[in-house]
Each structure stands twice: as structure tokens, then as C-alpha cells.
Design a protein around this motif. Structure first.
Motif, PDB file in Angstrom:
ATOM      1  N   GLN A   1     -34.155 -14.138   4.878  1.00  0.00           N
ATOM      2  CA  GLN A   1     -35.401 -13.760   5.535  1.00  0.00           C
ATOM      3  C   GLN A   1     -36.438 -14.886   5.495  1.00  0.00           C
ATOM      4  O   GLN A   1     -37.385 -14.903   6.293  1.00  0.00           O
ATOM      5  CB  GLN A   1     -35.975 -12.465   4.946  1.00  0.00           C
ATOM      6  CG  GLN A   1     -36.372 -12.545   3.478  1.00  0.00           C
ATOM      7  CD  GLN A   1     -35.269 -12.145   2.537  1.00  0.00           C
ATOM      8  OE1 GLN A   1     -34.109 -12.482   2.743  1.00  0.00           O
ATOM      9  NE2 GLN A   1     -35.634 -11.404   1.480  1.00  0.00           N
TER      10      GLN A   1
ATOM     11  N   GLU B   1     -35.028 -11.042   8.582  1.00  0.00           N
ATOM     12  CA  GLU B   1     -35.321  -9.800   7.848  1.00  0.00           C
ATOM     13  C   GLU B   1     -34.221  -8.771   8.066  1.00  0.00           C
ATOM     14  O   GLU B   1     -33.727  -8.143   7.111  1.00  0.00           O
ATOM     15  CB  GLU B   1     -36.658  -9.237   8.329  1.00  0.00           C
ATOM     16  CG  GLU B   1     -37.024  -7.879   7.783  1.00  0.00           C
ATOM     17  CD  GLU B   1     -38.141  -7.213   8.582  1.00  0.00           C
ATOM     18  OE1 GLU B   1     -38.076  -5.989   8.780  1.00  0.00           O
ATOM     19  OE2 GLU B   1     -39.068  -7.928   9.023  1.00  0.00           O
ATOM     20  N   ILE B   2     -33.812  -8.592   9.311  1.00  0.00           N
ATOM     21  CA  ILE B   2     -32.784  -7.604   9.638  1.00  0.00           C
ATOM     22  C   ILE B   2     -31.444  -7.983   9.016  1.00  0.00           C
ATOM     23  O   ILE B   2     -30.759  -7.154   8.399  1.00  0.00           O
ATOM     24  CB  ILE B   2     -32.640  -7.489  11.174  1.00  0.00           C
ATOM     25  CG1 ILE B   2     -33.906  -6.885  11.800  1.00  0.00           C
ATOM     26  CG2 ILE B   2     -31.425  -6.643  11.532  1.00  0.00           C
ATOM     27  CD1 ILE B   2     -33.925  -6.970  13.319  1.00  0.00           C
TER      28      ILE B   2
ATOM     29  N   SER C   1     -30.821  -9.842   6.483  1.00  0.00           N
ATOM     30  CA  SER C   1     -30.820  -9.867   5.018  1.00  0.00           C
ATOM     31  C   SER C   1     -30.545  -8.493   4.412  1.00  0.00           C
ATOM     32  O   SER C   1     -30.207  -8.386   3.224  1.00  0.00           O
ATOM     33  CB  SER C   1     -32.155 -10.401   4.491  1.00  0.00           C
ATOM     34  OG  SER C   1     -33.202  -9.468   4.719  1.00  0.00           O
ATOM     35  N   LYS C   2     -30.687  -7.458   5.218  1.00  0.00           N
ATOM     36  CA  LYS C   2     -30.489  -6.100   4.710  1.00  0.00           C
ATOM     37  C   LYS C   2     -29.017  -5.736   4.552  1.00  0.00           C
ATOM     38  O   LYS C   2     -28.682  -4.760   3.871  1.00  0.00           O
ATOM     39  CB  LYS C   2     -31.156  -5.080   5.649  1.00  0.00           C
ATOM     40  CG  LYS C   2     -32.667  -5.194   5.729  1.00  0.00           C
ATOM     41  CD  LYS C   2     -33.209  -4.224   6.768  1.00  0.00           C
ATOM     42  CE  LYS C   2     -34.715  -4.352   6.956  1.00  0.00           C
ATOM     43  NZ  LYS C   2     -35.216  -3.468   8.041  1.00  0.00           N
TER      44      LYS C   2
ATOM     45  N   SER D   1     -25.568  -5.973   3.050  1.00  0.00           N
ATOM     46  CA  SER D   1     -24.986  -6.480   1.800  1.00  0.00           C
ATOM     47  C   SER D   1     -23.468  -6.311   1.802  1.00  0.00           C
ATOM     48  O   SER D   1     -22.903  -5.637   2.664  1.00  0.00           O
ATOM     49  CB  SER D   1     -25.599  -5.755   0.604  1.00  0.00           C
ATOM     50  OG  SER D   1     -25.340  -4.357   0.696  1.00  0.00           O
TER      51      SER D   1
ATOM     52  N   PRO E   1     -27.421  -4.832  12.706  1.00  0.00           N
ATOM     53  CA  PRO E   1     -28.584  -5.705  12.867  1.00  0.00           C
ATOM     54  C   PRO E   1     -28.783  -6.165  14.304  1.00  0.00           C
ATOM     55  O   PRO E   1     -29.925  -6.280  14.775  1.00  0.00           O
ATOM     56  CB  PRO E   1     -28.265  -6.894  11.950  1.00  0.00           C
ATOM     57  CG  PRO E   1     -27.347  -6.350  10.929  1.00  0.00           C
ATOM     58  CD  PRO E   1     -26.524  -5.308  11.628  1.00  0.00           C
TER      59      PRO E   1
ATOM     60  N   GLU F   1     -30.564  -3.484  16.229  1.00  0.00           N
ATOM     61  CA  GLU F   1     -31.981  -3.438  15.875  1.00  0.00           C
ATOM     62  C   GLU F   1     -32.723  -4.612  16.514  1.00  0.00           C
ATOM     63  O   GLU F   1     -33.858  -4.462  17.001  1.00  0.00           O
ATOM     64  CB  GLU F   1     -32.145  -3.465  14.360  1.00  0.00           C
ATOM     65  CG  GLU F   1     -33.577  -3.266  13.887  1.00  0.00           C
ATOM     66  CD  GLU F   1     -33.706  -3.179  12.374  1.00  0.00           C
ATOM     67  OE1 GLU F   1     -34.848  -3.291  11.875  1.00  0.00           O
ATOM     68  OE2 GLU F   1     -32.673  -3.009  11.681  1.00  0.00           O
TER      69      GLU F   1
END
Length: 280
Positions: free
Chosen positions: A56, A114-115, A117-118, A120, A199, A202
Motif C-alpha cells: 500500500q 490498498e486493495i 494489500s488486503k 493474504s 481486488p 473493486e
């Protein structure tokens, strides 16, 4: 014949990057810091909280430094006839070509980072010195069904991406199949793989609030390894890029065929410059 600007992607970031260009373009640096709501320049220069390696922060940091490096080269009399960026570097290439404003491009890469990085549980590995068909057959024979070929960086360097457990499981079979090296990458996600589909969805919604312009010179898409044909093509290809392969080797070959005879890497490091020597 033409000069081509190349903009690097994640992995090229290094503490201290941007020192020269930040002094040269203080107004743009101030705008960037204000836009993101924290000192992006401090992360680039000092990285006091060890954030530069976090997606991010990495993506907007690279965008800022690469865009300003290109501005420096332009002011110094080097004007590109065409451009390409590796993964997130494509945003700096498009912004520099006038497809969106500097700040809009920063907003896009900040949201993209940001998107992404979510997500995992993913991993990536670079396979050195193994033919692509042997890689595919090794994946199949090993029962690895969720790993994608993410980056075709050069004929001898292909990056795999997928669930971390499957990436770990395929390392030894690839070495046994004849790979010179198989190197797990220090990344926080399975970029350019099917794990990035959510992602991408989004990000598609996020981009609906932006408008794009035709590039002032040809910019080559990672997804298609060919120039963007219109402003309307930009958003869909940037969305697809998140979960699709980066066709970097084909991109460089196409740029050479289209007249590029000199390449200038705009950003930290020389990853892309080294890859040029591996692409016939």
C-alpha cells in the motif's frame, strides 16, 4: 528510431530513492504528500517505520519517484517516442503520456496498493532458466492447479504466483526439472494471478470516477503487449492487469519492432535495464 521510457514495478524500491528529483520538483512532492495524507517522500528517503516494502506504500512511492524521474529527463532534453511500465509502473507511464493527471494517477496507485494489500496467503517465485512449456508441464504433473504464470520478464525468467503453500510445493520439482534457480520473492501477495480477481473487481468500481485521455505517444499495455488504442481501453486493461500476466518480454520485442532503439529506465534501480539484455 525512438527513445523509449520504461517505468519499473514493485521490487525496484529502495530506501533513499527520489532524493535528487524531490529537490527538483518540490511542488509536486508537496501535492503528493498532501493527497495521500502522509509524508510519502519521507517513506522514500528514510522509511522510518519500515513501510516501503508494504504494497500500500510501495506502489504510490514508486509512482511518485518514477514520474518525477521522467519529468527530470524531459526537462533535460530527453523526450520519449514511446513508453511502457512494468505492473504498477504502467500507471506512471500513462500519467506521463497525459492519459490522466499526476494526482489522479497517484490516487489510482494508492487505491490499487490498498486493495491488493488486503489479499493474504499468496506468494510468488521467479523461475530462472527453464522453458515455459516445461514449467507448465511440471505444474500439471505436480498437481499444482492454482499457480499462474504471472510475469514473462524475459525468455529465461518467468515469475509464478499463487497460494503460498502451492508456491512452496513447486520449488523442488522445478529445480528437478532443470531450472537454474527458483527464487521465492519477498512480496506480500500473489500479484497477477487469479487470487487478485476480487481486488480487480473493486478497482474496476473505483476507476468509474475517473476519465482518461488518449496518450500523447504510444504506451504499451502489460496485458496485450501492444499500444493502447484509445482512452476507452485504459480502464479495462488496468483492471485486467491486476489478475493477468505481465507480458514484458513480448512488450519489449514489440517496442523494438515499432522503432525503439534506446531505452531509459525512469525510476529506482536497473531491473528493467538488466532484463533488456536478456530479451533478444
Amino acid at each position: 528510431m525512438s527513445l523509449a521510457f520504461l517505468f519499473p514495478g514493485q521490487g525496484s524500491q529502495i530506501k533513499g530513492m527520489g532524493a535528487e528529483v524531490f529537490n527538483r520538483f518540490p511542488d509536486l512532492v508537496e501535492q503528493a504528500n498532501k493527497e495521500v495524507g502522509y509524508s510519502l517522500s519521507d517513506i522514500c528517503l528514510e522509511d522510518p517505520n519500515s513501510q516501503l516494502g508494504q504494497t500500500q506504500f510501495t506502489q504510490p512511492a514508486l509512482y511518485l519517484v518514477s514520474y518525477l524521474e521522467a519529468q527530470k529527463h524531459l526537462e533535460d532534453g530527453q523526450s520519449p517516442g514511446l513508453a511502457a511500465g512494468h505492473s504498477v509502473g504502467e500507471f506512471a507511464a500513462l500519467a506521463f503520456a497525459g492519459c490522466m493527471s499526476f494526482i489522479d494517477g497517484l490516487r489510482m496507485v494508492s487505491k490499487r496498493g490498498e486493495i491488493m494489500s488486503k489479499v493474504s496467503g499468496g506468494g510468488m517465485a521467479a523461475v530462472i532458466g527453464l522453458d515455459v512449456e516445461v514449467i507448465r508441464s511440471t505444474l500439471t504433473e505436480s498437481g499444482i492447479d492454482q499457480v499462474d504464470l504471472a510475469n514473462f520478464n524475459s525468455p529465461g525468467q518467468i515469475v509464478l504466483s499463487g497460494p503460498a503453500n502451492q508456491i512452496q510445493s513447486i520449488l523442488t520439482p522445478l529445480k528437478d526439472a532443470g531450472a537454474r534457480m527458483v527464487v521465492p520473492l519477498k512480496v506480500s501477495g500473489a500479484f497477477h494471478s487469479r487470487m487478485m480477481q476480487s481486488p480487480a473487481n473493486e478497482f474496476e468500481n473505483f476507476l468509474k470516477d475517473f476519465s482518461f485521455s488518449n496518450p500523447n505517444f504510444p504506451v504499451y499495455s502489460n496485458v496485450e503487449a501492444s499500444p493502447y488504442q484509445s482512452a476507452d481501453a485504459i480502464a479495462p486493461l488496468l483492471v485486467s492487469q491486476i489478475h493477468s500476466s505481465v507480458l514484458w518480454s513480448d512488450t519489449i520485442i514489440r517496442m523494438r519492432n515499432d522503432g525503439a532503439d534506446e531505452f531509459l529506465e525512469c525510476g529506482p534501480g536497473n531491473v528493467l535495464s538488466k532484463l533488456l539484455r536478456q530479451i533478444p
